[in-house]
Design a protein around this motif. Structure first.
Motif, short mmCIF file in Angstrom:
data_model
loop_
_atom_site.label_atom_id
_atom_site.label_comp_id
_atom_site.label_asym_id
_atom_site.label_seq_id
_atom_site.Cartn_x
_atom_site.Cartn_y
_atom_site.Cartn_z
N GLU A 133 37.84 34.57 52.02
CA GLU A 133 38.11 33.88 50.76
C GLU A 133 38.14 34.88 49.61
O GLU A 133 37.63 36.01 49.74
CB GLU A 133 37.04 32.82 50.48
CG GLU A 133 37.02 31.67 51.46
CD GLU A 133 35.95 30.64 51.10
OE1 GLU A 133 34.91 31.05 50.52
OE2 GLU A 133 36.15 29.45 51.37
N ALA A 134 38.71 34.46 48.48
CA ALA A 134 38.75 35.33 47.30
C ALA A 134 38.80 34.48 46.04
O ALA A 134 39.34 33.37 46.04
CB ALA A 134 39.96 36.26 47.35
N ASP A 135 38.25 35.03 44.96
CA ASP A 135 38.39 34.40 43.65
C ASP A 135 39.82 34.58 43.16
O ASP A 135 40.39 35.67 43.27
CB ASP A 135 37.43 35.03 42.64
CG ASP A 135 35.98 34.63 42.90
OD1 ASP A 135 35.76 33.55 43.47
OD2 ASP A 135 35.08 35.40 42.53
N CYS A 136 40.40 33.52 42.62
CA CYS A 136 41.79 33.56 42.17
C CYS A 136 41.94 32.90 40.80
O CYS A 136 41.10 32.08 40.40
CB CYS A 136 42.70 32.83 43.16
SG CYS A 136 42.65 33.49 44.84
N ILE A 137 42.99 33.27 40.11
CA ILE A 137 43.39 32.60 38.88
C ILE A 137 44.75 31.97 39.14
O ILE A 137 45.66 32.63 39.66
CB ILE A 137 43.46 33.59 37.69
CG1 ILE A 137 42.05 34.09 37.35
CG2 ILE A 137 44.10 32.94 36.48
CD1 ILE A 137 42.01 35.12 36.24
N ILE A 138 44.89 30.69 38.77
CA ILE A 138 46.12 29.98 39.01
C ILE A 138 47.08 30.19 37.84
O ILE A 138 46.75 29.89 36.70
CB ILE A 138 45.88 28.46 39.19
CG1 ILE A 138 44.77 28.20 40.23
CG2 ILE A 138 47.16 27.75 39.57
CD1 ILE A 138 45.12 28.65 41.61
N SER A 139 48.26 30.73 38.14
CA SER A 139 49.29 30.93 37.12
C SER A 139 50.21 29.72 37.07
O SER A 139 50.52 29.12 38.10
CB SER A 139 50.11 32.19 37.44
OG SER A 139 51.23 32.28 36.59
N HIS A 140 50.62 29.33 35.85
CA HIS A 140 51.55 28.21 35.70
C HIS A 140 53.00 28.64 35.91
O HIS A 140 53.88 27.81 36.06
CB HIS A 140 51.40 27.57 34.32
CG HIS A 140 50.04 27.01 34.07
ND1 HIS A 140 49.37 26.23 34.99
CD2 HIS A 140 49.19 27.12 33.00
CE1 HIS A 140 48.19 25.87 34.51
NE2 HIS A 140 48.06 26.41 33.31
#
Length: 291
Positions: A83-90
């Motif tokens: 698993e990994a921390d992610c940022i969701i891009s629009h």
């Protein structure tokens, strides 16, 4: 005022690596050995510092396209992470976000390392995190020893190499400031330029005035000639620098006057009929964005 659209969600989410799909193929991340190994060592030592940037894949619920962080992604997989921390891009624009990040200047890196050590982080752990020899970390801690504070302030956010900084230690504090000002004015922070300025420094401005200046491939006479030429160049450069502001002001005023002239229909008709070449030059000057 129109609403500003935020390009990504303002929080991190934890995603499985299995649902993240790279948008570009990295056949062999080991090709970029140094950068990849630094990223891998950092993740292994302190975990993932910078989240992955992902975008939900259209018509595939639960899957995400990896926009930025491919080397981090492959390093995580190689280390056995799931698993990994992610940022969701629009947006699904797959440009590199890192390209918009200013890289850390050597003096800023020095200050961060010193601060970390003062806060109790051992140099060995910093070396492991950055994947560099511990000797390099210790050298960075002493990078600014013997450098005047004013010179440091001038160069603190510049991409000056550690070698160039070490060369500054060969000259007096006043000369260090002069060299720093010249580097900033010319936007040249290379070790070669620093060495030329040091070699062109008069003996009485050296940190050790009694020590002869030595450069492989150059005789004492050639170094003395370089010193004279460098002194002359610096004098000419400062003279130009002093008059630059006044010249720019005069040119700006002149351009403004020319713009007013060609806004006058009578002047335009006269110039077009009698001096078309001058009118053409006036138009070019008036249209110029910069002088």
């Amino acid at each position: 005022m129109s609403d500003i659209k935020v390009g990504f969600e303002m929080r991190k989410v934890r995603l499985s690596l299995a649902v993240i799909l790279p948008v570009r193929q990295v056949k062999d991340p080991q090709k970029n050995v140094r950068r990849y190994q630094t990223i891998r060592a950092s993740i292994q030592e302190v975990g993932l510092v910078e989240p992955l940037m992902v975008h939900p894949q259209k018509d595939a619920d639960g899957l995400y396209l990896l926009l930025d962080g491919h080397l981090r992604y492959f390093a995580l997989k190689e280390l056995g992470e799931t698993e990994a921390d992610c940022i969701i891009s629009h947006d699904d624009e797959s440009f590199t976000y890192n390209a918009r990040v200013s890289r850390l200047a050597p003096i800023q890196e020095h200050k961060m390392i010193v601060k970390a050590v003062r806060n109790g982080v051992k140099p060995e752990r910093i070396a492991a995190t950055l994947n560099i020899p511990v000797g390099k970390v210790r050298a960075s801690m002493k990078l600014l020893d013997g450098i005047h504070a004013e010179a440091v302030d001038l160069l603190k956010d510049k991409a000056i190499s550690p070698k160039a900084i070490h060369l500054l230690k060969q000259v007096s504090c006043v000369r260090q400031i002069e060299i720093a000002e010249l580097m900033v004015s010319t936007n040249n922070y290379t070790a070669g330029y620093a060495e030329a300025l040091v070699l062109g420094t008069p003996k009485d401005q050296l940190a050790q005035p009694g020590k002869a200046k030595v450069k492989e491939g150059l005789s004492a006479e050639e170094i003395a000639k370089m010193e004279q030429e460098m002194e002359s160049l610096e004098h000419d450069f400062k003279a130009i620098e002093e008059s630059y502001g006044e010249n720019m002001l005069n040119l700006t005023l002149a351009r403004g006057y020319i713009r007013k002239l060609i806004d006058n229909a009578k002047v335009v008709r006269f110039l077009n009929g009698n001096h078309p070449d001058i009118f053409s030059e006036f138009e070019s000057i008036a249209a110029a964005e910069t002088l």
